[in-house]
Design a protein around this motif. Sequence first.
Motif, PDB file in Angstrom:
ATOM      1  N   THR A 176       0.807  -1.226   0.000  1.00  0.00           N
ATOM      2  CA  THR A 176       0.000   0.000   0.000  1.00  0.00           C
ATOM      3  C   THR A 176       0.840   1.276   0.000  1.00  0.00           C
ATOM      4  O   THR A 176       0.291   2.360   0.060  1.00  0.00           O
ATOM      5  CB  THR A 176      -0.923   0.044   1.231  1.00  0.00           C
ATOM      6  N   TYR A 177       2.151   1.130  -0.097  1.00  0.00           N
ATOM      7  CA  TYR A 177       3.009   2.314   0.002  1.00  0.00           C
ATOM      8  C   TYR A 177       2.772   3.312  -1.132  1.00  0.00           C
ATOM      9  O   TYR A 177       2.964   4.518  -0.972  1.00  0.00           O
ATOM     10  CB  TYR A 177       4.478   1.905   0.015  1.00  0.00           C
ATOM     11  N   LYS A 178       2.340   2.842  -2.307  1.00  0.00           N
ATOM     12  CA  LYS A 178       2.160   3.754  -3.435  1.00  0.00           C
ATOM     13  C   LYS A 178       0.691   4.097  -3.684  1.00  0.00           C
ATOM     14  O   LYS A 178       0.353   4.684  -4.704  1.00  0.00           O
ATOM     15  CB  LYS A 178       2.757   3.126  -4.696  1.00  0.00           C
ATOM     16  N   ASN A 179      -0.168   3.726  -2.761  1.00  0.00           N
ATOM     17  CA  ASN A 179      -1.587   4.047  -2.884  1.00  0.00           C
ATOM     18  C   ASN A 179      -1.929   5.133  -1.871  1.00  0.00           C
ATOM     19  O   ASN A 179      -2.005   4.891  -0.669  1.00  0.00           O
ATOM     20  CB  ASN A 179      -2.438   2.802  -2.636  1.00  0.00           C
ATOM     21  N   ILE A 180      -2.127   6.347  -2.362  1.00  0.00           N
ATOM     22  CA  ILE A 180      -2.205   7.518  -1.489  1.00  0.00           C
ATOM     23  C   ILE A 180      -3.435   7.521  -0.603  1.00  0.00           C
ATOM     24  O   ILE A 180      -3.467   8.210   0.417  1.00  0.00           O
ATOM     25  CB  ILE A 180      -2.176   8.808  -2.328  1.00  0.00           C
ATOM     26  N   VAL A 181      -4.489   6.791  -0.960  1.00  0.00           N
ATOM     27  CA  VAL A 181      -5.704   6.796  -0.160  1.00  0.00           C
ATOM     28  C   VAL A 181      -5.490   6.086   1.172  1.00  0.00           C
ATOM     29  O   VAL A 181      -6.053   6.470   2.194  1.00  0.00           O
ATOM     30  CB  VAL A 181      -6.867   6.140  -0.934  1.00  0.00           C
ATOM     31  N   PHE A 182      -4.661   5.058   1.173  1.00  0.00           N
ATOM     32  CA  PHE A 182      -4.474   4.253   2.374  1.00  0.00           C
ATOM     33  C   PHE A 182      -3.460   4.890   3.317  1.00  0.00           C
ATOM     34  O   PHE A 182      -2.307   5.104   2.964  1.00  0.00           O
ATOM     35  CB  PHE A 182      -4.004   2.843   2.009  1.00  0.00           C
ATOM     36  N   GLU A 183      -3.900   5.182   4.514  1.00  0.00           N
ATOM     37  CA  GLU A 183      -3.003   5.623   5.564  1.00  0.00           C
ATOM     38  C   GLU A 183      -2.513   4.383   6.310  1.00  0.00           C
ATOM     39  O   GLU A 183      -3.038   3.291   6.117  1.00  0.00           O
ATOM     40  CB  GLU A 183      -3.743   6.562   6.524  1.00  0.00           C
ATOM     41  N   PRO A 184      -1.507   4.520   7.145  1.00  0.00           N
ATOM     42  CA  PRO A 184      -1.026   3.345   7.893  1.00  0.00           C
ATOM     43  C   PRO A 184      -2.147   2.672   8.673  1.00  0.00           C
ATOM     44  O   PRO A 184      -2.833   3.299   9.474  1.00  0.00           O
ATOM     45  CB  PRO A 184       0.029   3.951   8.833  1.00  0.00           C
ATOM     46  N   GLY A 185      -2.335   1.393   8.416  1.00  0.00           N
ATOM     47  CA  GLY A 185      -3.352   0.635   9.115  1.00  0.00           C
ATOM     48  C   GLY A 185      -4.714   0.650   8.462  1.00  0.00           C
ATOM     49  O   GLY A 185      -5.598  -0.115   8.851  1.00  0.00           O
ATOM     50  N   LEU A 186      -4.912   1.510   7.468  1.00  0.00           N
ATOM     51  CA  LEU A 186      -6.224   1.603   6.823  1.00  0.00           C
ATOM     52  C   LEU A 186      -6.373   0.501   5.779  1.00  0.00           C
ATOM     53  O   LEU A 186      -5.433   0.185   5.048  1.00  0.00           O
ATOM     54  CB  LEU A 186      -6.383   2.965   6.163  1.00  0.00           C
ATOM     55  N   THR A 187      -7.546  -0.116   5.713  1.00  0.00           N
ATOM     56  CA  THR A 187      -7.835  -1.128   4.698  1.00  0.00           C
ATOM     57  C   THR A 187      -8.911  -0.600   3.763  1.00  0.00           C
ATOM     58  O   THR A 187      -9.358   0.532   3.884  1.00  0.00           O
ATOM     59  CB  THR A 187      -8.325  -2.432   5.345  1.00  0.00           C
ATOM     60  N   SER A 188      -9.358  -1.437   2.854  1.00  0.00           N
ATOM     61  CA  SER A 188     -10.388  -1.007   1.906  1.00  0.00           C
ATOM     62  C   SER A 188     -11.771  -1.017   2.528  1.00  0.00           C
ATOM     63  O   SER A 188     -12.732  -0.581   1.904  1.00  0.00           O
ATOM     64  CB  SER A 188     -10.385  -1.917   0.675  1.00  0.00           C
ATOM     65  N   HIS A 189     -11.881  -1.518   3.769  1.00  0.00           N
ATOM     66  CA  HIS A 189     -13.176  -1.600   4.441  1.00  0.00           C
ATOM     67  C   HIS A 189     -14.192  -2.358   3.585  1.00  0.00           C
ATOM     68  O   HIS A 189     -15.366  -1.985   3.504  1.00  0.00           O
ATOM     69  CB  HIS A 189     -13.707  -0.194   4.770  1.00  0.00           C
ATOM     70  N   ASN A 190     -13.738  -3.420   2.959  1.00  0.00           N
ATOM     71  CA  ASN A 190     -14.610  -4.322   2.213  1.00  0.00           C
ATOM     72  C   ASN A 190     -14.105  -5.732   2.512  1.00  0.00           C
ATOM     73  O   ASN A 190     -13.089  -6.155   1.957  1.00  0.00           O
ATOM     74  CB  ASN A 190     -14.578  -4.025   0.716  1.00  0.00           C
ATOM     75  N   ALA A 191     -14.812  -6.436   3.390  1.00  0.00           N
ATOM     76  CA  ALA A 191     -14.317  -7.727   3.879  1.00  0.00           C
ATOM     77  C   ALA A 191     -14.105  -8.731   2.747  1.00  0.00           C
ATOM     78  O   ALA A 191     -13.107  -9.456   2.730  1.00  0.00           O
ATOM     79  CB  ALA A 191     -15.291  -8.292   4.906  1.00  0.00           C
ATOM     80  N   TYR A 192     -15.022  -8.779   1.794  1.00  0.00           N
ATOM     81  CA  TYR A 192     -14.914  -9.739   0.695  1.00  0.00           C
ATOM     82  C   TYR A 192     -13.748  -9.392  -0.227  1.00  0.00           C
ATOM     83  O   TYR A 192     -12.998 -10.264  -0.656  1.00  0.00           O
ATOM     84  CB  TYR A 192     -16.214  -9.769  -0.098  1.00  0.00           C
ATOM     85  N   LEU A 193     -13.593  -8.110  -0.523  1.00  0.00           N
ATOM     86  CA  LEU A 193     -12.515  -7.683  -1.408  1.00  0.00           C
ATOM     87  C   LEU A 193     -11.152  -7.924  -0.775  1.00  0.00           C
ATOM     88  O   LEU A 193     -10.209  -8.369  -1.440  1.00  0.00           O
ATOM     89  CB  LEU A 193     -12.691  -6.197  -1.756  1.00  0.00           C
ATOM     90  N   MET A 194     -11.044  -7.661   0.531  1.00  0.00           N
ATOM     91  CA  MET A 194      -9.787  -7.930   1.229  1.00  0.00           C
ATOM     92  C   MET A 194      -9.468  -9.425   1.232  1.00  0.00           C
ATOM     93  O   MET A 194      -8.316  -9.825   1.027  1.00  0.00           O
ATOM     94  CB  MET A 194      -9.878  -7.423   2.667  1.00  0.00           C
ATOM     95  N   PHE A 195     -10.476 -10.245   1.423  1.00  0.00           N
ATOM     96  CA  PHE A 195     -10.295 -11.691   1.446  1.00  0.00           C
ATOM     97  C   PHE A 195      -9.777 -12.193   0.103  1.00  0.00           C
ATOM     98  O   PHE A 195      -8.817 -12.976   0.042  1.00  0.00           O
ATOM     99  CB  PHE A 195     -11.636 -12.355   1.780  1.00  0.00           C
ATOM    100  N   ILE A 196     -10.392 -11.718  -0.974  1.00  0.00           N
ATOM    101  CA  ILE A 196      -9.977 -12.152  -2.313  1.00  0.00           C
ATOM    102  C   ILE A 196      -8.613 -11.568  -2.672  1.00  0.00           C
ATOM    103  O   ILE A 196      -7.812 -12.204  -3.362  1.00  0.00           O
ATOM    104  CB  ILE A 196     -11.048 -11.748  -3.354  1.00  0.00           C
TER     105      ILE A 196
END
Length: 412
Positions: free
Chosen positions: A294-314
């Motif tokens: 996630t280092y090059k994805n500006i939306v994500f701060e440290p510890g932040l996820t996509s807040h989509n359980a299914y998408l994170m799982f896949i």
Amino acid sequence: MFLKKCIVFGLMTAYLYSLVFGIFMTDIIRIPAPIILGILMLPFIKKPLPPFAYYKECILFTVALFLYNIVGLGDSVSFFASLITILTCALYFNYFVGSNPVRFNASVFISFALLLVSMIILVLDHYFVSTIDPIRALMLGEPVKQTPAGLSLTQFTFGYQTAAFSAFVFVLTYTFRQNVFVKVIAFCVCMACLYLGMNRSAFVSFVGAAVIFLFVYYRFKAVFLVAAALLIGFAIYTFVLKENADDKNNILAKDQAKEANDFNRVNLAAENLKIYADYPYGLIFYGKNWDEVTYKNIVFEPGLTSHNAYLMFITYLGPFLGIGLLIGIYYKITRLFRRTIKQGRLKSNALMLCLFFSFISVSLNALSHNAWLVAADGPTLFLYFAILQGARIYETQPVADEVPIEEEAVLH
């Protein structure tokens, strides 16, 4: 006999309390509560024991948790905590509830009565914060992190409770054929809880589940019901909530806040899809974890996820393992839902439909948060095994109470 019933009822309430509100191990309870309560129930299980019906589901859960928590996240604590909670819930329904409809109905009643208590605490927390928050902390065994909310440490966790409770109550008034007055009152209660619940995704999930139910249950007549619901909802907001609810603590005020835009779920999902495009086979196959990609994805701060359980799982497990495990876990639920819908308006299906659409609501809510079924979210896990066990109980009952699907059912 009466004393034994009181003890059983107390143990049921204690176990379901720990399950629904996600109490595993706190400063007060140092040994996992599900294990204690599961053991305490063993003396009341009748012999001989019925065969265990959830081998496949438990194997799939174990594999999913191992790949996601151990291989992907390297989090053994979450793995064992979630696995113990899931297995205990399966044991509770298979051995304690079994084929006993009284215990099944009592379990459902207790769980949603507990959620009702949580909703009441939410409302009180809007007006008596200094009094209610210490009570919340005492009842949960940990300091609360966000307020206002019900019996949960955060507003995000509370959203699953609101989504489950609102959808269940809404559908119940229709499947049990309550009069118009009761339906309107129940709808008002649901809207008030959602409005004050500080969770926009729970509101969207409830609306989605409610609309699906109305069109499945009433078909084309649902158009009039949806229109009536919109008018009632607008009236509730204009004449009740707008003037009497705290203008700083509701979903509309939250939607207008700056932090709401900072954590826009669409942007988070879009960034997650970029990561998935870079690692299409799943992060575990590249030996990567979330922080490393996630280092090059500006939306994500440290510890932040996509807040989509299914998408994170896949994203972690890839399309083959991820989607395959999801299909395996949800297959039986989907098949039971289709069968229940095809059977029409049976009296024996009334409670099952409430559970199904409550489950749909919390499952939709997981599209905007990290908690979900595989993470052993309390209300979601309860609904999952309640549906599976309820189908085993009610499918053996005679089908002699069908109501013609063509009967006039609008607002009766």
